[in-house]
Write a protein that holds these residues in place. Structure first.
Motif, PDB file in Angstrom:
ATOM      1  N   GLU A  18       0.778  -0.798   0.039  1.00 32.65           N
ATOM      2  CA  GLU A  18      -0.215  -0.066  -0.285  1.00 32.65           C
ATOM      3  C   GLU A  18       1.330   1.326   0.146  1.00 32.65           C
ATOM      4  OE1 GLU A  18      -2.409  -0.446   3.167  1.00 32.65           O
ATOM      5  OE2 GLU A  18      -3.950  -1.937   2.688  1.00 32.65           O
ATOM      6  N   LEU A  19       2.329   1.200   0.232  1.00 28.69           N
ATOM      7  CA  LEU A  19       3.199   2.394   0.142  1.00 28.69           C
ATOM      8  C   LEU A  19       3.013   2.988  -1.177  1.00 28.69           C
ATOM      9  CD1 LEU A  19       6.433   1.487   2.183  1.00 28.69           C
ATOM     10  CD2 LEU A  19       4.072   3.222   2.982  1.00 28.69           C
ATOM     11  N   PRO A  20       2.644   4.350  -1.347  1.00 29.78           N
ATOM     12  CA  PRO A  20       2.811   5.051  -3.112  1.00 29.78           C
ATOM     13  C   PRO A  20       3.991   5.169  -2.779  1.00 29.78           C
ATOM     14  CG  PRO A  20       2.463   6.207  -1.295  1.00 29.78           C
ATOM     15  CD  PRO A  20       1.849   4.705  -0.363  1.00 29.78           C
ATOM     16  N   ARG A  21       5.627   5.293  -1.881  1.00 31.39           N
ATOM     17  CA  ARG A  21       6.444   5.700  -1.554  1.00 31.39           C
ATOM     18  C   ARG A  21       7.081   4.819  -0.724  1.00 31.39           C
ATOM     19  NH1 ARG A  21       8.264   8.801  -6.396  1.00 31.39           N
ATOM     20  NH2 ARG A  21       7.366  10.051  -7.770  1.00 31.39           N
ATOM     21  N   ILE A  22       8.268   5.430  -0.675  1.00 27.20           N
ATOM     22  CA  ILE A  22       9.319   5.089   1.446  1.00 27.20           C
ATOM     23  C   ILE A  22       9.320   6.310   1.599  1.00 27.20           C
ATOM     24  CG2 ILE A  22      10.974   4.713   1.958  1.00 27.20           C
ATOM     25  CD1 ILE A  22      11.456   2.688  -0.371  1.00 27.20           C
ATOM     26  N   PRO A  23       8.465   6.293   2.785  1.00 26.22           N
ATOM     27  CA  PRO A  23       8.769   7.488   4.173  1.00 26.22           C
ATOM     28  C   PRO A  23       9.916   7.790   4.500  1.00 26.22           C
ATOM     29  CG  PRO A  23       6.847   6.092   5.078  1.00 26.22           C
ATOM     30  CD  PRO A  23       7.600   5.365   3.911  1.00 26.22           C
ATOM     31  N   THR A  24      10.029   8.698   4.494  1.00 26.58           N
ATOM     32  CA  THR A  24      12.115   9.685   4.504  1.00 26.58           C
ATOM     33  C   THR A  24      12.041   8.848   5.705  1.00 26.58           C
ATOM     34  OG1 THR A  24      11.585  11.733   3.340  1.00 26.58           O
ATOM     35  CG2 THR A  24      13.354  11.620   4.708  1.00 26.58           C
ATOM     36  N   ALA A  25      11.249   8.935   6.839  1.00 27.94           N
ATOM     37  CA  ALA A  25      11.627   8.812   8.022  1.00 27.94           C
ATOM     38  C   ALA A  25      12.150   7.391   7.909  1.00 27.94           C
ATOM     39  CB  ALA A  25      10.662   9.239   9.422  1.00 27.94           C
ATOM     40  N   GLU A  26      10.866   6.266   8.070  1.00 27.95           N
ATOM     41  CA  GLU A  26      11.301   4.892   7.588  1.00 27.95           C
ATOM     42  C   GLU A  26      13.120   4.573   6.899  1.00 27.95           C
ATOM     43  OE1 GLU A  26       9.849   2.717   9.043  1.00 27.95           O
ATOM     44  OE2 GLU A  26       7.558   3.120   9.278  1.00 27.95           O
TER      45      GLU A  26
END
Length: 483
Positions: free
Chosen positions: A116-124
């Motif tokens: 479901e992630l459209p893009r990788i979150p920066t913090a992750e």
């Protein structure tokens, strides 16, 4: 045992199945402290050190000027909510499935959450990189700053600083995994620096106290993703108004570099003839990549955000303690200005390279640039060898510069893309390490030739098979048998 612990067991097992990294094969004829020093403890530096260890180059040290919590750009200055690259891009995992971001994320959140992630979150991503560094066993010396590189009797002497202590170390090779700013310095237009005191402006590359901008009017110069990220961050921090100025009549709708995504192009760009590389490099960068739809929406959702297009003739001044901006007849008085105006490539501006920059070949030194194109920024970028190594400006004068490998943004003209970003690691690290290994091997060729010709100890003893050896009959016995 939780799922992340299980993944870490899988990582250990994958590395075991791949075989233990080979023992160090590089001799030390010059008594150096290191064979390779990697400058930069971010994703590129860690990936390079990991790959070198897997190749048997174990006298490698990674230094990082920032503390661990602020290494690289992701925690120190990145203001984007998500990475701009596709989540499917391979990163610093060296094609080991259990070390991928996907494996790490799914171990904690499940496969459906990743899908479901459209893009990788920066913090992750920042947390993942810290985890990968630990799993790969890469020791980074945090808080160690490289002040200067200089040649010293066939090796490189590094002047270093940790806190108040200054010291030197020697190495045979240096890898500059120093990101986008490693090519020079942030660019701030001269009208800004001449008209405003430093208290009234900052570049997007530097830390900014956005909380202090609450209730203030902020002007942002530039229309790339970094500029829009700064604008959105200011708005989210409570800025009264944010005005963003773009010199073009429209925002850049796409990046010409979007065509440089397939493997063959990335692998072979450096093999192209110089005229074609020059032409393509300018095509890719003739206009800076525009902001992604996501970052534009993040800013434009605020009613107190204003976008000024066609602001090429913008003037900046200081009036009554405020920043005065005039564009196309519209005057704005702002409390603070943020420049999202990119970077300059000037190796002499980098303290670590100041003593050697004059000996490093630039594109204008090696390629006969057409007269009409000599003012293009590409001309000042270093002309690199096939393994990202600097080349001598005057062949034969400074051979030691070829022991410095430029694995950062400055490689873009020679290699076509942003070296050091997530998408470049999969292709760039194998090339970098392959050439480092080759150079180290050939530099000590006499040693290796002697090693290859050395007598090999017997593994098989005659006694182990003597009982099975056929013993032919004597000639006399054979004659008797025939008669």
């Amino acid at each position: 045992m939780n799922t992340l612990d299980l993944l870490q067991q899988r990582v250990a097992d994958d590395l075991r199945l791949l075989g233990q990294p080979p023992e160090n094969w590089v001799p030390d004829p010059m008594g150096t402290d290191h064979d390779v020093v990697v400058v930069g403890g971010g994703q590129s530096g860690v990936a390079a050190a990991f790959a070198l260890a897997r190749a048997g180059v174990t006298r490698t040290s990674v230094i990082e000027s920032r503390p661990a919590a602020a290494t690289g750009s992701w925690r120190a200055k990145a203001r984007m909510l998500n990475l701009r690259t596709a989540k499917s891009n391979a990163g610093p995992d060296l094609d080991i499935p259990s070390l991928t971001f996907r494996a790490w994320y799914e171990a904690q959140h499940g496969r459906a959450a990743y899908d479901e992630l459209p893009r990788i979150p920066t913090a992750e991503w920042a947390s993942y990189l810290e985890w990968l560094r630990e799993q790969a066993g890469i020791a980074v010396r945090f808080g160690v700053e490289l002040l200067r590189i200089e040649p010293d009797a066939g090796v490189l002497r590094l002047h270093l600083r940790r806190g108040e202590a200054r010291f030197t170390e020697t190495t045979r090779k240096v890898v500059l995994a120093t990101g986008i700013v490693g090519s020079g310095e942030p660019f701030i237009p001269q009208p800004v620096t001449e008209a405003l005191p430093p208290t009234h402006y900052a570049h997007t590359d530097t830390p900014i106290d956005f909380a202090a901008l609450a209730g203030r009017t902020v002007a942002v110069l530039g229309a790339g993703s970094a500029a829009f990220d700064a604008a959105a961050t200011a708005l989210e921090a409570g800025a009264a108004e944010v005005h963003l100025y773009c010199r073009h009549p429209r925002l850049a709708a796409a990046s010409n570099m979007g065509t440089l995504k397939y493997m063959a192009a990335q692998e072979n760009f450096a093999n192209l003839a110089d005229p074609l590389r020059w032409k393509l490099a300018w095509h890719f960068r003739e206009r800076s990549p525009g902001p992604t739809p996501e970052v534009v929406a993040r800013a434009t959702r605020f009613d107190n955000f204003t976008l000024h297009l066609g602001a090429a003739g913008l003037s900046v001044g200081l009036d009554g303690g405020q920043v005065r901006l005039l564009s196309r007849g519209h005057e704005l008085r702002a409390d603070y200005l943020i420049a999202g105006t990119g970077y300059t490539c000037d190796l002499a501006r980098r303290p670590e390279l100041a003593a050697v920059a004059a000996d490093i070949a630039l594109w204008r030194d090696r390629y006969a640039i057409p007269e009409a194109e000599r003012q293009r920024p590409n001309a000042t970028y270093p002309y690199l060898g096939p393994g990202y190594q600097f080349q001598q400006r005057e062949p034969g004068k400074a051979p030691w510069v070829e022991n410095i490998y430029c694995f950062n943004f400055a490689a873009i003209t020679s290699f076509g893309r942003h070296v050091g970003d997530v998408g470049s690691i999969r292709y760039g690290i194998p090339r970098l390490v392959s050439h480092l290994v080759k150079d180290l091997f050939l530099a000590d060729l006499d040693h290796h030739v002697a090693r290859l010709f050395a007598e090999v100890p017997d593994e098989l003893q005659y006694a182990q098979y003597a009982h099975a050896v056929h013993t032919p009959a004597s000639p006399a016995t054979l004659q008797g048998d025939l008669s």
